[in-house]
Design a protein around this motif. Sequence first.
Motif, PDB file in Angstrom:
ATOM      1  N   THR A  29       0.842  -1.183   0.000  1.00  0.00           N
ATOM      2  CA  THR A  29       0.000   0.000   0.000  1.00  0.00           C
ATOM      3  C   THR A  29       0.880   1.236   0.000  1.00  0.00           C
ATOM      4  OG1 THR A  29      -1.962   1.015   0.987  1.00  0.00           O
ATOM      5  CG2 THR A  29      -0.260   0.195   2.513  1.00  0.00           C
ATOM      6  N   HIS A  30       0.261   2.407  -0.062  1.00  0.00           N
ATOM      7  CA  HIS A  30       1.009   3.629  -0.348  1.00  0.00           C
ATOM      8  C   HIS A  30       1.804   4.162   0.840  1.00  0.00           C
ATOM      9  CE1 HIS A  30      -2.002   5.991   1.849  1.00  0.00           C
ATOM     10  NE2 HIS A  30      -2.952   5.386   1.161  1.00  0.00           N
ATOM     11  N   PHE A  31       2.695   5.091   0.531  1.00  0.00           N
ATOM     12  CA  PHE A  31       3.512   5.783   1.534  1.00  0.00           C
ATOM     13  C   PHE A  31       2.603   6.488   2.530  1.00  0.00           C
ATOM     14  CE2 PHE A  31       6.227   9.227   3.094  1.00  0.00           C
ATOM     15  CZ  PHE A  31       7.424   8.565   3.326  1.00  0.00           C
ATOM     16  N   ASN A  32       3.009   6.517   3.796  1.00  0.00           N
ATOM     17  CA  ASN A  32       2.182   7.083   4.867  1.00  0.00           C
ATOM     18  C   ASN A  32       0.779   6.488   4.856  1.00  0.00           C
ATOM     19  OD1 ASN A  32       4.197   8.717   5.909  1.00  0.00           O
ATOM     20  ND2 ASN A  32       3.551  10.538   4.778  1.00  0.00           N
ATOM     21  N   ASP A  36      -7.660   3.538   5.579  1.00  0.00           N
ATOM     22  CA  ASP A  36      -8.165   2.781   4.433  1.00  0.00           C
ATOM     23  C   ASP A  36      -7.072   1.907   3.841  1.00  0.00           C
ATOM     24  OD1 ASP A  36      -9.981   1.920   2.491  1.00  0.00           O
ATOM     25  OD2 ASP A  36      -9.419   3.516   1.108  1.00  0.00           O
ATOM     26  N   ALA A  37      -5.887   2.462   3.691  1.00  0.00           N
ATOM     27  CA  ALA A  37      -4.773   1.697   3.137  1.00  0.00           C
ATOM     28  C   ALA A  37      -4.452   0.481   3.995  1.00  0.00           C
ATOM     29  CB  ALA A  37      -3.545   2.593   2.995  1.00  0.00           C
ATOM     30  N   LEU A  38      -4.282   0.709   5.291  1.00  0.00           N
ATOM     31  CA  LEU A  38      -3.905  -0.393   6.179  1.00  0.00           C
ATOM     32  C   LEU A  38      -5.087  -1.322   6.430  1.00  0.00           C
ATOM     33  CD1 LEU A  38      -1.373  -1.359   7.698  1.00  0.00           C
ATOM     34  CD2 LEU A  38      -2.279  -0.241   9.741  1.00  0.00           C
ATOM     35  N   GLY A  39      -6.272  -0.757   6.614  1.00  0.00           N
ATOM     36  CA  GLY A  39      -7.447  -1.582   6.885  1.00  0.00           C
ATOM     37  C   GLY A  39      -7.800  -2.498   5.736  1.00  0.00           C
ATOM     38  N   SER A  40      -7.766  -1.963   4.509  1.00  0.00           N
ATOM     39  CA  SER A  40      -8.075  -2.803   3.350  1.00  0.00           C
ATOM     40  C   SER A  40      -6.997  -3.865   3.155  1.00  0.00           C
ATOM     41  CB  SER A  40      -8.229  -1.944   2.096  1.00  0.00           C
ATOM     42  OG  SER A  40      -7.052  -1.203   1.816  1.00  0.00           O
ATOM     43  N   SER A  41      -5.740  -3.503   3.397  1.00  0.00           N
ATOM     44  CA  SER A  41      -4.638  -4.457   3.235  1.00  0.00           C
ATOM     45  C   SER A  41      -4.739  -5.602   4.229  1.00  0.00           C
ATOM     46  CB  SER A  41      -3.298  -3.738   3.393  1.00  0.00           C
ATOM     47  OG  SER A  41      -3.097  -2.800   2.367  1.00  0.00           O
ATOM     48  N   HIS A  53      -3.215 -19.146   1.307  1.00  0.00           N
ATOM     49  CA  HIS A  53      -2.017 -18.489   0.795  1.00  0.00           C
ATOM     50  C   HIS A  53      -1.111 -18.023   1.935  1.00  0.00           C
ATOM     51  CE1 HIS A  53      -3.839 -18.416  -3.199  1.00  0.00           C
ATOM     52  NE2 HIS A  53      -4.945 -17.970  -2.627  1.00  0.00           N
ATOM     53  N   GLU A  54       0.189 -17.942   1.651  1.00  0.00           N
ATOM     54  CA  GLU A  54       1.114 -17.244   2.538  1.00  0.00           C
ATOM     55  C   GLU A  54       1.057 -15.763   2.179  1.00  0.00           C
ATOM     56  OE1 GLU A  54       5.131 -18.741   2.897  1.00  0.00           O
ATOM     57  OE2 GLU A  54       4.490 -20.683   2.084  1.00  0.00           O
ATOM     58  N   VAL A  55       0.915 -14.906   3.175  1.00  0.00           N
ATOM     59  CA  VAL A  55       0.713 -13.490   2.874  1.00  0.00           C
ATOM     60  C   VAL A  55       1.583 -12.617   3.774  1.00  0.00           C
ATOM     61  CG1 VAL A  55      -0.992 -11.662   2.530  1.00  0.00           C
ATOM     62  CG2 VAL A  55      -1.715 -14.054   2.400  1.00  0.00           C
ATOM     63  N   ILE A  56       2.145 -11.571   3.179  1.00  0.00           N
ATOM     64  CA  ILE A  56       2.827 -10.550   3.965  1.00  0.00           C
ATOM     65  C   ILE A  56       2.406  -9.185   3.443  1.00  0.00           C
ATOM     66  CG2 ILE A  56       4.911 -10.555   2.510  1.00  0.00           C
ATOM     67  CD1 ILE A  56       6.436 -10.054   5.245  1.00  0.00           C
ATOM     68  N   VAL A  57       2.122  -8.270   4.365  1.00  0.00           N
ATOM     69  CA  VAL A  57       1.790  -6.886   4.031  1.00  0.00           C
ATOM     70  C   VAL A  57       3.043  -6.041   4.231  1.00  0.00           C
ATOM     71  CG1 VAL A  57       0.388  -4.870   4.633  1.00  0.00           C
ATOM     72  CG2 VAL A  57      -0.619  -7.168   4.729  1.00  0.00           C
ATOM     73  N   ILE A  58       3.384  -5.259   3.210  1.00  0.00           N
ATOM     74  CA  ILE A  58       4.557  -4.375   3.291  1.00  0.00           C
ATOM     75  C   ILE A  58       4.107  -2.941   3.065  1.00  0.00           C
ATOM     76  CG2 ILE A  58       6.869  -3.871   2.436  1.00  0.00           C
ATOM     77  CD1 ILE A  58       6.992  -6.699   1.305  1.00  0.00           C
ATOM     78  N   THR A  59       4.525  -2.043   3.943  1.00  0.00           N
ATOM     79  CA  THR A  59       4.212  -0.628   3.779  1.00  0.00           C
ATOM     80  C   THR A  59       5.499   0.150   3.495  1.00  0.00           C
ATOM     81  OG1 THR A  59       4.421  -0.189   6.159  1.00  0.00           O
ATOM     82  CG2 THR A  59       2.238  -0.785   5.341  1.00  0.00           C
ATOM     83  N   PRO A  60       5.443   1.164   2.607  1.00  0.00           N
ATOM     84  CA  PRO A  60       6.649   1.928   2.266  1.00  0.00           C
ATOM     85  C   PRO A  60       7.166   2.793   3.409  1.00  0.00           C
ATOM     86  CG  PRO A  60       4.926   2.212   0.617  1.00  0.00           C
ATOM     87  CD  PRO A  60       4.299   1.571   1.803  1.00  0.00           C
ATOM     88  N   LEU A 100      -2.820  -1.992  -3.165  1.00  0.00           N
ATOM     89  CA  LEU A 100      -4.058  -1.471  -2.606  1.00  0.00           C
ATOM     90  C   LEU A 100      -3.978   0.011  -2.275  1.00  0.00           C
ATOM     91  CD1 LEU A 100      -4.679  -4.511  -2.414  1.00  0.00           C
ATOM     92  CD2 LEU A 100      -5.742  -4.076  -0.195  1.00  0.00           C
ATOM     93  N   ASP A 101      -4.991   0.744  -2.689  1.00  0.00           N
ATOM     94  CA  ASP A 101      -5.209   2.143  -2.329  1.00  0.00           C
ATOM     95  C   ASP A 101      -4.175   3.089  -2.933  1.00  0.00           C
ATOM     96  OD1 ASP A 101      -7.030   3.895  -1.052  1.00  0.00           O
ATOM     97  OD2 ASP A 101      -5.646   4.210   0.598  1.00  0.00           O
ATOM     98  N   PHE A 102      -3.608   2.712  -4.047  1.00  0.00           N
ATOM     99  CA  PHE A 102      -2.779   3.641  -4.814  1.00  0.00           C
ATOM    100  C   PHE A 102      -2.892   3.260  -6.289  1.00  0.00           C
ATOM    101  CE2 PHE A 102       0.096   0.153  -3.795  1.00  0.00           C
ATOM    102  CZ  PHE A 102       0.824  -0.053  -4.964  1.00  0.00           C
ATOM    103  N   SER A 103      -2.727   4.257  -7.154  1.00  0.00           N
ATOM    104  CA  SER A 103      -3.004   4.032  -8.564  1.00  0.00           C
ATOM    105  C   SER A 103      -1.767   4.061  -9.449  1.00  0.00           C
ATOM    106  CB  SER A 103      -4.001   5.081  -9.072  1.00  0.00           C
ATOM    107  OG  SER A 103      -3.486   6.390  -8.881  1.00  0.00           O
TER     108      SER A 103
END
Length: 346
Positions: A29-32, A36-41, A53-60, A100-103
């Motif tokens: 998901t997007h920087f800062n 919505d970004a974190l919740g949807s992720s 699935h094996e899943v990892i969430v990474i934030t910038p 997620l949450d960035f275009s």
Amino acid sequence: MRFVFRAGMQNIEAFRDFLGTPRKMVILTHFNPDADALGSSLGLSRYLKKKGHEVIVITPSDYPEFIGWMPKPGEVLVYKKDRVEKIAEIIRQAGGIFCLDFSALHRINDMGEMVNASSAPKVLIDHHLEPQKFADFEQWDQTAASTAELVFELIDSLGDRDLIDPGMADCLYAGIMTDTGSFRHSNTTHKVFKVASALVEIGANPYQVSKLIYDTNTIERLRLMGYVLSEKLRVVPEYRTAYIVLTSEELKRFSSQTGDTEGLVNFGLSIKGIRLSVMISDRKENIKLSMRSLGSFSVNEMARAHFDGGGHRNAAGGQTTLTLDQTVEKFLGVLPLYKEQLMKDE
């Protein structure tokens, strides 16, 4: 082959097939990241884990303390200089990458190049204008109030609503609540209320989520808010504009943490007659602009044209590599170009 899918469309079956094989999935998901970004992720992450699935969430970058209740320990990996190789390897090994949450890929900074170089299928779930065409699958709808809403609709269209548990529902509800301004913004539709209601039925707790996000402040953040309203809020009545300028010294003075300035720009729009509100702040990496508007005035167009940014019609962001003073001068110099639009009554 590239697919754009919506709930009920035929080619969602291709996406269902993609999910049918266990993979190492990465969610970005997007920087800062905001709620919505974190919740949807996190909502999507927990769903994918239930699908095997094996899943990892990474934030910038790091996320605000007031949404720190969402992730479980070790559930989110924050991009840092000493983790570059580790994160690059995770993305190289990914069997699927969800954005997620960035275009556009530049919104995830250095990770954008890593994603672009990956041969893994890419999935875009987003509601911002003019998305970059990099994904194999898209769940994109600019009329959606939030990405969390789109995640819910995607899970529902796959016939898996019963896999959403109360913890997931809280995360998705938080995204919808914040991106609609607690259901006050013009993007609050009948559909938004239906999705929010479904999440509450599943187990989301509106009182607790609202309390954690809006009513859990540090004393430093409250003092920063008071200082901004008392000393930093400026009004330019001839352009129906309010703006706030914060220096790096001022942010340091109030021990500003990630997310502490969230929402400050909205105070300008609460002033009678104001149609445009902008906050300009001096961050370490560059100068950031947070922009909000009312009615038909598009801050997305202003941000894209002048400040290397974008977003939605009434909520957008931008940035410059100028000095803070130069950025303020540029912003004030741009206003006359929009005078007719800003002064128009609606």
